[in-house]
Design a protein around this motif. Structure first.
Motif, PDB file in Angstrom:
ATOM      1  N   PRO A 194       2.527  -7.023 -12.635  1.00 39.65           N
ATOM      2  CA  PRO A 194       2.550  -8.438 -12.243  1.00 39.65           C
ATOM      3  C   PRO A 194       2.158  -8.560 -10.769  1.00 39.65           C
ATOM      4  CG  PRO A 194       4.764  -7.590 -12.206  1.00 39.65           C
ATOM      5  CD  PRO A 194       3.875  -6.468 -12.689  1.00 39.65           C
ATOM      6  N   TRP A 195       1.414  -9.561 -10.439  1.00 42.03           N
ATOM      7  CA  TRP A 195       0.959  -9.729  -9.058  1.00 42.03           C
ATOM      8  C   TRP A 195       2.123  -9.833  -8.077  1.00 42.03           C
ATOM      9  CZ3 TRP A 195      -3.923 -13.346  -8.958  1.00 42.03           C
ATOM     10  CH2 TRP A 195      -4.968 -12.696  -9.612  1.00 42.03           C
ATOM     11  N   VAL A 196       3.256 -10.317  -8.548  1.00 38.75           N
ATOM     12  CA  VAL A 196       4.420 -10.453  -7.668  1.00 38.75           C
ATOM     13  C   VAL A 196       4.844  -9.094  -7.102  1.00 38.75           C
ATOM     14  CG1 VAL A 196       6.194 -10.260  -9.486  1.00 38.75           C
ATOM     15  CG2 VAL A 196       6.667 -11.602  -7.432  1.00 38.75           C
ATOM     16  N   ASP A 197       4.552  -8.013  -7.811  1.00 37.64           N
ATOM     17  CA  ASP A 197       4.942  -6.679  -7.355  1.00 37.64           C
ATOM     18  C   ASP A 197       3.956  -6.055  -6.375  1.00 37.64           C
ATOM     19  OD1 ASP A 197       7.284  -6.690  -8.785  1.00 37.64           O
ATOM     20  OD2 ASP A 197       6.447  -5.606 -10.497  1.00 37.64           O
ATOM     21  N   ASN A 198       2.910  -6.787  -6.031  1.00 38.87           N
ATOM     22  CA  ASN A 198       1.934  -6.240  -5.085  1.00 38.87           C
ATOM     23  C   ASN A 198       1.915  -7.008  -3.770  1.00 38.87           C
ATOM     24  OD1 ASN A 198       0.065  -4.204  -4.494  1.00 38.87           O
ATOM     25  ND2 ASN A 198      -1.652  -5.542  -4.948  1.00 38.87           N
ATOM     26  N   LYS A 199       2.911  -7.798  -3.550  1.00 38.45           N
ATOM     27  CA  LYS A 199       2.988  -8.562  -2.299  1.00 38.45           C
ATOM     28  C   LYS A 199       3.464  -7.661  -1.160  1.00 38.45           C
ATOM     29  CE  LYS A 199       3.148 -12.934  -4.313  1.00 38.45           C
ATOM     30  NZ  LYS A 199       1.921 -13.602  -4.221  1.00 38.45           N
ATOM     31  N   ILE A 200       2.978  -7.936   0.030  1.00 43.58           N
ATOM     32  CA  ILE A 200       3.404  -7.192   1.215  1.00 43.58           C
ATOM     33  C   ILE A 200       4.686  -7.838   1.739  1.00 43.58           C
ATOM     34  CG2 ILE A 200       2.792  -6.565   3.584  1.00 43.58           C
ATOM     35  CD1 ILE A 200      -0.137  -6.552   2.662  1.00 43.58           C
ATOM     36  N   GLN A 201       5.697  -7.007   1.991  1.00 43.54           N
ATOM     37  CA  GLN A 201       6.973  -7.512   2.493  1.00 43.54           C
ATOM     38  C   GLN A 201       6.801  -8.045   3.912  1.00 43.54           C
ATOM     39  OE1 GLN A 201       9.869  -7.686   0.808  1.00 43.54           O
ATOM     40  NE2 GLN A 201       8.920  -6.810  -1.001  1.00 43.54           N
ATOM     41  N   PRO A 202       7.197  -9.287   4.155  1.00 43.62           N
ATOM     42  CA  PRO A 202       7.083  -9.822   5.519  1.00 43.62           C
ATOM     43  C   PRO A 202       7.994  -9.047   6.478  1.00 43.62           C
ATOM     44  CG  PRO A 202       8.093 -11.440   4.030  1.00 43.62           C
ATOM     45  CD  PRO A 202       7.759 -10.232   3.219  1.00 43.62           C
ATOM     46  N   THR A 227       7.422  -6.189   7.837  1.00 46.12           N
ATOM     47  CA  THR A 227       7.316  -4.729   7.740  1.00 46.12           C
ATOM     48  C   THR A 227       5.964  -4.282   8.298  1.00 46.12           C
ATOM     49  OG1 THR A 227       6.283  -4.694   5.553  1.00 46.12           O
ATOM     50  CG2 THR A 227       8.710  -4.737   5.628  1.00 46.12           C
ATOM     51  N   GLN A 228       5.801  -2.995   8.393  1.00 48.58           N
ATOM     52  CA  GLN A 228       4.543  -2.431   8.871  1.00 48.58           C
ATOM     53  C   GLN A 228       3.573  -2.127   7.726  1.00 48.58           C
ATOM     54  OE1 GLN A 228       3.844  -2.152  12.159  1.00 48.58           O
ATOM     55  NE2 GLN A 228       5.812  -3.130  12.496  1.00 48.58           N
ATOM     56  N   GLN A 229       3.924  -2.576   6.522  1.00 43.47           N
ATOM     57  CA  GLN A 229       3.077  -2.291   5.361  1.00 43.47           C
ATOM     58  C   GLN A 229       1.673  -2.861   5.554  1.00 43.47           C
ATOM     59  OE1 GLN A 229       5.850  -4.079   2.385  1.00 43.47           O
ATOM     60  NE2 GLN A 229       5.166  -2.326   1.158  1.00 43.47           N
ATOM     61  N   GLN A 230       0.679  -2.074   5.163  1.00 41.89           N
ATOM     62  CA  GLN A 230      -0.706  -2.523   5.199  1.00 41.89           C
ATOM     63  C   GLN A 230      -1.175  -3.006   3.821  1.00 41.89           C
ATOM     64  OE1 GLN A 230      -2.565  -2.652   8.105  1.00 41.89           O
ATOM     65  NE2 GLN A 230      -0.569  -2.210   8.975  1.00 41.89           N
ATOM     66  N   SER A 231      -0.448  -2.592   2.780  1.00 44.21           N
ATOM     67  CA  SER A 231      -0.822  -2.987   1.426  1.00 44.21           C
ATOM     68  C   SER A 231       0.433  -3.062   0.564  1.00 44.21           C
ATOM     69  CB  SER A 231      -1.823  -2.000   0.829  1.00 44.21           C
ATOM     70  OG  SER A 231      -1.281  -0.704   0.785  1.00 44.21           O
ATOM     71  N   GLY A 232       0.293  -3.708  -0.584  1.00 45.45           N
ATOM     72  CA  GLY A 232       1.412  -3.847  -1.498  1.00 45.45           C
ATOM     73  C   GLY A 232       1.703  -2.564  -2.259  1.00 45.45           C
ATOM     74  N   VAL A 285      -1.578   2.293 -17.867  1.00 44.65           N
ATOM     75  CA  VAL A 285      -0.390   2.556 -17.047  1.00 44.65           C
ATOM     76  C   VAL A 285       0.357   1.237 -16.888  1.00 44.65           C
ATOM     77  CG1 VAL A 285       0.487   3.294 -14.798  1.00 44.65           C
ATOM     78  CG2 VAL A 285      -1.469   4.482 -15.820  1.00 44.65           C
ATOM     79  N   MET A 286       1.568   1.206 -17.426  1.00 41.50           N
ATOM     80  CA  MET A 286       2.422   0.031 -17.358  1.00 41.50           C
ATOM     81  C   MET A 286       3.418   0.222 -16.218  1.00 41.50           C
ATOM     82  SD  MET A 286       5.287  -1.231 -20.158  1.00 41.50           S
ATOM     83  CE  MET A 286       4.202  -1.097 -21.539  1.00 41.50           C
ATOM     84  N   VAL A 287       3.373  -0.660 -15.216  1.00 42.67           N
ATOM     85  CA  VAL A 287       4.307  -0.578 -14.094  1.00 42.67           C
ATOM     86  C   VAL A 287       5.458  -1.537 -14.391  1.00 42.67           C
ATOM     87  CG1 VAL A 287       4.622  -0.787 -11.607  1.00 42.67           C
ATOM     88  CG2 VAL A 287       2.434   0.009 -12.514  1.00 42.67           C
ATOM     89  N   PRO A 335       9.449   6.766  -4.162  1.00 39.71           N
ATOM     90  CA  PRO A 335       8.821   7.336  -2.969  1.00 39.71           C
ATOM     91  C   PRO A 335       7.907   6.359  -2.247  1.00 39.71           C
ATOM     92  CG  PRO A 335       7.716   8.143  -4.918  1.00 39.71           C
ATOM     93  CD  PRO A 335       8.918   7.341  -5.376  1.00 39.71           C
ATOM     94  N   LEU A 336       7.557   5.246  -2.893  1.00 45.84           N
ATOM     95  CA  LEU A 336       6.652   4.284  -2.267  1.00 45.84           C
ATOM     96  C   LEU A 336       7.389   3.126  -1.613  1.00 45.84           C
ATOM     97  CD1 LEU A 336       3.841   4.185  -4.947  1.00 45.84           C
ATOM     98  CD2 LEU A 336       3.905   5.478  -2.830  1.00 45.84           C
TER      99      LEU A 336
END
Length: 160
Positions: free
Chosen positions: A16-24, A26-31, A84-86, A158-159
């Motif tokens: 689901p696209w909701v699981d690929n959002k970048i957390q505000p 944070t230093q994340q560059q991608s979801g 692959v089902m996430v 781990p991610l």
């Protein structure tokens, strides 16, 4: 060109696209999903000893925005070797994800007597803990229907 003969795509990652959002904040560059896909690509490239060894269906890159997404996704699923089902709460609440897995199940089960669980073409990544009894699990994919090897609980992520 796919690595697996007879297919256009080696891997289709359903999420689901909701699981690929970048957390505000944070230093994340991608979801999470983007990071997972890149890790998968790097791992497969390493195993096969060459870059771009597999063809991964990426919805944001492969879909033509001017045409029906549903028919394009079904077409891609028809030509995909591995699904692959996430799994996450977002997955079981997403009509689009449920439609993807239902279509892939139909593709597998219409090509022979084997069930999707026996095909070797379904992999489940447990992203987040899920409710044991949810009314809107995809048909045939609730923990009660999954073989033990698929229904295992998520381990430390781990991610992140």
């Amino acid at each position: 060109m796919a690595y697996v003969p007879g297919f256009e795509y080696d891997v289709f990652v359903s999420y689901p696209w909701v699981d690929n959002k970048i957390q505000p904040g944070t230093q994340q560059q991608s979801g999470w999903i983007t990071t997972f896909r890149e890790g998968l690509r790097i791992g497969v490239d390493g195993e096969l000893g060459r870059e771009n060894a597999m063809r991964l269906f990426i919805d944001t890159a492969e879909l033509d925005k001017s045409h029906s997404w549903g028919s394009q996704l079904e077409d891609a699923l028809n030509r995909t070797a591995v699904f692959v089902m996430v799994l996450s709460p977002g997955y079981i609440h997403s009509p689009a994800c449920r439609a993807e897995v239902a279509h892939f199940k139909t593709v597998i089960e219409s090509s022979g007597p084997q069930k999707i669980w026996e095909s070797g073409r379904l992999f489940i990544v447990h992203m987040r803990p899920l409710p044991e009894h949810a009314d809107d699990w995809p048909d045939g994919f609730s923990p009660q229907h999954m073989p033990d090897s698929f229904a295992s609980k998520p381990k430390d992520n781990p991610l992140g």
